[in-house]
Design a protein around this motif. Structure first.
Motif, PDB file in Angstrom:
ATOM      1  N   ILE A   5       0.844  -1.199   0.000  1.00  0.00           N
ATOM      2  CA  ILE A   5       0.000   0.000   0.000  1.00  0.00           C
ATOM      3  C   ILE A   5       0.877   1.246   0.000  1.00  0.00           C
ATOM      4  O   ILE A   5       0.592   2.210  -0.703  1.00  0.00           O
ATOM      5  N   GLU A   6       1.954   1.210   0.766  1.00  0.00           N
ATOM      6  CA  GLU A   6       2.860   2.359   0.823  1.00  0.00           C
ATOM      7  C   GLU A   6       3.452   2.654  -0.546  1.00  0.00           C
ATOM      8  O   GLU A   6       3.533   3.811  -0.962  1.00  0.00           O
ATOM      9  N   ASP A   7       3.852   1.607  -1.266  1.00  0.00           N
ATOM     10  CA  ASP A   7       4.439   1.784  -2.594  1.00  0.00           C
ATOM     11  C   ASP A   7       3.415   2.379  -3.556  1.00  0.00           C
ATOM     12  O   ASP A   7       3.727   3.285  -4.331  1.00  0.00           O
ATOM     13  N   ILE A   8       2.199   1.883  -3.503  1.00  0.00           N
ATOM     14  CA  ILE A   8       1.141   2.401  -4.382  1.00  0.00           C
ATOM     15  C   ILE A   8       0.853   3.864  -4.054  1.00  0.00           C
ATOM     16  O   ILE A   8       0.736   4.704  -4.956  1.00  0.00           O
ATOM     17  N   ALA A   9       0.753   4.179  -2.772  1.00  0.00           N
ATOM     18  CA  ALA A   9       0.498   5.565  -2.363  1.00  0.00           C
ATOM     19  C   ALA A   9       1.634   6.477  -2.820  1.00  0.00           C
ATOM     20  O   ALA A   9       1.389   7.599  -3.293  1.00  0.00           O
ATOM     21  N   GLN A  10       2.867   6.006  -2.702  1.00  0.00           N
ATOM     22  CA  GLN A  10       4.026   6.796  -3.139  1.00  0.00           C
ATOM     23  C   GLN A  10       3.979   7.041  -4.639  1.00  0.00           C
ATOM     24  O   GLN A  10       4.206   8.162  -5.104  1.00  0.00           O
ATOM     25  N   ARG A  11       3.646   6.024  -5.401  1.00  0.00           N
ATOM     26  CA  ARG A  11       3.573   6.174  -6.860  1.00  0.00           C
ATOM     27  C   ARG A  11       2.451   7.137  -7.263  1.00  0.00           C
ATOM     28  O   ARG A  11       2.604   7.920  -8.192  1.00  0.00           O
ATOM     29  N   LEU A  12       1.323   7.059  -6.567  1.00  0.00           N
ATOM     30  CA  LEU A  12       0.232   7.994  -6.860  1.00  0.00           C
ATOM     31  C   LEU A  12       0.655   9.429  -6.547  1.00  0.00           C
ATOM     32  O   LEU A  12       0.386  10.346  -7.321  1.00  0.00           O
ATOM     33  N   ALA A  13       1.311   9.612  -5.411  1.00  0.00           N
ATOM     34  CA  ALA A  13       1.762  10.956  -5.025  1.00  0.00           C
ATOM     35  C   ALA A  13       2.776  11.496  -6.026  1.00  0.00           C
ATOM     36  O   ALA A  13       2.749  12.687  -6.369  1.00  0.00           O
ATOM     37  N   GLN A  14       3.660  10.659  -6.512  1.00  0.00           N
ATOM     38  CA  GLN A  14       4.672  11.100  -7.483  1.00  0.00           C
ATOM     39  C   GLN A  14       4.047  11.427  -8.833  1.00  0.00           C
ATOM     40  O   GLN A  14       4.620  12.193  -9.612  1.00  0.00           O
ATOM     41  N   ALA A  15       2.885  10.857  -9.120  1.00  0.00           N
ATOM     42  CA  ALA A  15       2.225  11.112 -10.396  1.00  0.00           C
ATOM     43  C   ALA A  15       1.494  12.449 -10.426  1.00  0.00           C
ATOM     44  O   ALA A  15       1.041  12.890 -11.482  1.00  0.00           O
ATOM     45  N   LEU A  16       1.409  13.105  -9.285  1.00  0.00           N
ATOM     46  CA  LEU A  16       0.736  14.397  -9.216  1.00  0.00           C
ATOM     47  C   LEU A  16       1.552  15.469  -9.941  1.00  0.00           C
ATOM     48  O   LEU A  16       2.777  15.372 -10.027  1.00  0.00           O
ATOM     49  N   PRO A  17       0.886  16.498 -10.433  1.00  0.00           N
ATOM     50  CA  PRO A  17       1.611  17.605 -11.085  1.00  0.00           C
ATOM     51  C   PRO A  17       2.586  18.273 -10.113  1.00  0.00           C
ATOM     52  O   PRO A  17       2.414  18.195  -8.890  1.00  0.00           O
ATOM     53  N   PRO A  18       3.592  18.957 -10.639  1.00  0.00           N
ATOM     54  CA  PRO A  18       4.617  19.599  -9.796  1.00  0.00           C
ATOM     55  C   PRO A  18       4.060  20.578  -8.761  1.00  0.00           C
ATOM     56  O   PRO A  18       4.649  20.763  -7.704  1.00  0.00           O
ATOM     57  N   GLN A  19       2.905  21.182  -9.040  1.00  0.00           N
ATOM     58  CA  GLN A  19       2.312  22.139  -8.098  1.00  0.00           C
ATOM     59  C   GLN A  19       2.013  21.501  -6.743  1.00  0.00           C
ATOM     60  O   GLN A  19       1.898  22.179  -5.737  1.00  0.00           O
ATOM     61  N   PHE A  20       1.853  20.196  -6.707  1.00  0.00           N
ATOM     62  CA  PHE A  20       1.532  19.502  -5.470  1.00  0.00           C
ATOM     63  C   PHE A  20       2.770  19.194  -4.643  1.00  0.00           C
ATOM     64  O   PHE A  20       2.665  18.617  -3.569  1.00  0.00           O
ATOM     65  N   GLY A  21       3.945  19.556  -5.116  1.00  0.00           N
ATOM     66  CA  GLY A  21       5.199  19.256  -4.436  1.00  0.00           C
ATOM     67  C   GLY A  21       5.192  19.538  -2.947  1.00  0.00           C
ATOM     68  O   GLY A  21       5.543  18.667  -2.145  1.00  0.00           O
ATOM     69  N   PRO A  22       4.803  20.746  -2.531  1.00  0.00           N
ATOM     70  CA  PRO A  22       4.846  21.070  -1.094  1.00  0.00           C
ATOM     71  C   PRO A  22       3.935  20.204  -0.232  1.00  0.00           C
ATOM     72  O   PRO A  22       4.208  20.007   0.944  1.00  0.00           O
ATOM     73  N   VAL A  23       2.854  19.672  -0.776  1.00  0.00           N
ATOM     74  CA  VAL A  23       1.917  18.876   0.021  1.00  0.00           C
ATOM     75  C   VAL A  23       1.950  17.399  -0.360  1.00  0.00           C
ATOM     76  O   VAL A  23       1.070  16.627   0.037  1.00  0.00           O
ATOM     77  N   ARG A  24       2.964  17.021  -1.118  1.00  0.00           N
ATOM     78  CA  ARG A  24       3.032  15.643  -1.624  1.00  0.00           C
ATOM     79  C   ARG A  24       3.003  14.618  -0.489  1.00  0.00           C
ATOM     80  O   ARG A  24       2.323  13.601  -0.589  1.00  0.00           O
ATOM     81  N   ASP A  25       3.734  14.850   0.617  1.00  0.00           N
ATOM     82  CA  ASP A  25       3.743  13.890   1.724  1.00  0.00           C
ATOM     83  C   ASP A  25       2.366  13.748   2.354  1.00  0.00           C
ATOM     84  O   ASP A  25       1.936  12.649   2.702  1.00  0.00           O
ATOM     85  N   GLU A  26       1.676  14.874   2.481  1.00  0.00           N
ATOM     86  CA  GLU A  26       0.326  14.825   3.048  1.00  0.00           C
ATOM     87  C   GLU A  26      -0.628  14.071   2.110  1.00  0.00           C
ATOM     88  O   GLU A  26      -1.433  13.250   2.548  1.00  0.00           O
ATOM     89  N   VAL A  27      -0.505  14.326   0.823  1.00  0.00           N
ATOM     90  CA  VAL A  27      -1.344  13.642  -0.162  1.00  0.00           C
ATOM     91  C   VAL A  27      -1.033  12.142  -0.164  1.00  0.00           C
ATOM     92  O   VAL A  27      -1.941  11.310  -0.215  1.00  0.00           O
ATOM     93  N   ARG A  28       0.260  11.783  -0.078  1.00  0.00           N
ATOM     94  CA  ARG A  28       0.656  10.377  -0.036  1.00  0.00           C
ATOM     95  C   ARG A  28       0.030   9.703   1.175  1.00  0.00           C
ATOM     96  O   ARG A  28      -0.505   8.590   1.081  1.00  0.00           O
ATOM     97  N   ALA A  29       0.063  10.368   2.329  1.00  0.00           N
ATOM     98  CA  ALA A  29      -0.535   9.808   3.546  1.00  0.00           C
ATOM     99  C   ALA A  29      -2.042   9.622   3.365  1.00  0.00           C
ATOM    100  O   ALA A  29      -2.611   8.614   3.808  1.00  0.00           O
ATOM    101  N   ASN A  30      -2.677  10.577   2.697  1.00  0.00           N
ATOM    102  CA  ASN A  30      -4.117  10.464   2.441  1.00  0.00           C
ATOM    103  C   ASN A  30      -4.408   9.320   1.475  1.00  0.00           C
ATOM    104  O   ASN A  30      -5.371   8.569   1.668  1.00  0.00           O
ATOM    105  N   PHE A  31      -3.587   9.183   0.435  1.00  0.00           N
ATOM    106  CA  PHE A  31      -3.741   8.058  -0.485  1.00  0.00           C
ATOM    107  C   PHE A  31      -3.631   6.744   0.278  1.00  0.00           C
ATOM    108  O   PHE A  31      -4.417   5.823   0.089  1.00  0.00           O
TER     109      PHE A  31
END
Length: 81
Positions: A5-31
């Protein structure tokens, strides 16, 4: 290939546009939280249990086939008698 699940969440977070960079960790945790929540709702069984059940079913099928052949032979014998 099974992914955690962690790997999938990480891959989803990395697929986000660059604008999400600052909140990527929070988004990954939500995923991760959403994935865990949804997967827990599924009626899944461990691979070992699935394989054991499949083997038991195959064994039962072999026995049933043998019994059907035996019944057919007995019915044929009775028909000749």
């Amino acid at each position: 290939m099974v992914r955690s699940i962690e790997d999938i969440a990480q891959r989803l977070a990395q697929a986000l546009p660059p604008q999400f960079g600052p909140v990527r960790d929070e988004v990954r945790a939500n995923f991760r939280a959403v994935l865990q929540s949804q997967l827990s709702r599924l009626d899944l069984v461990p691979r070992e249990e699935f394989e054991a059940t499949r083997e038991m079913l195959a064994h039962t099928r072999r026995k049933l086939d043998a019994l059907e052949r035996e019944v057919e032979a007995l019915e044929a014998e009775r028909g000749r008698g």
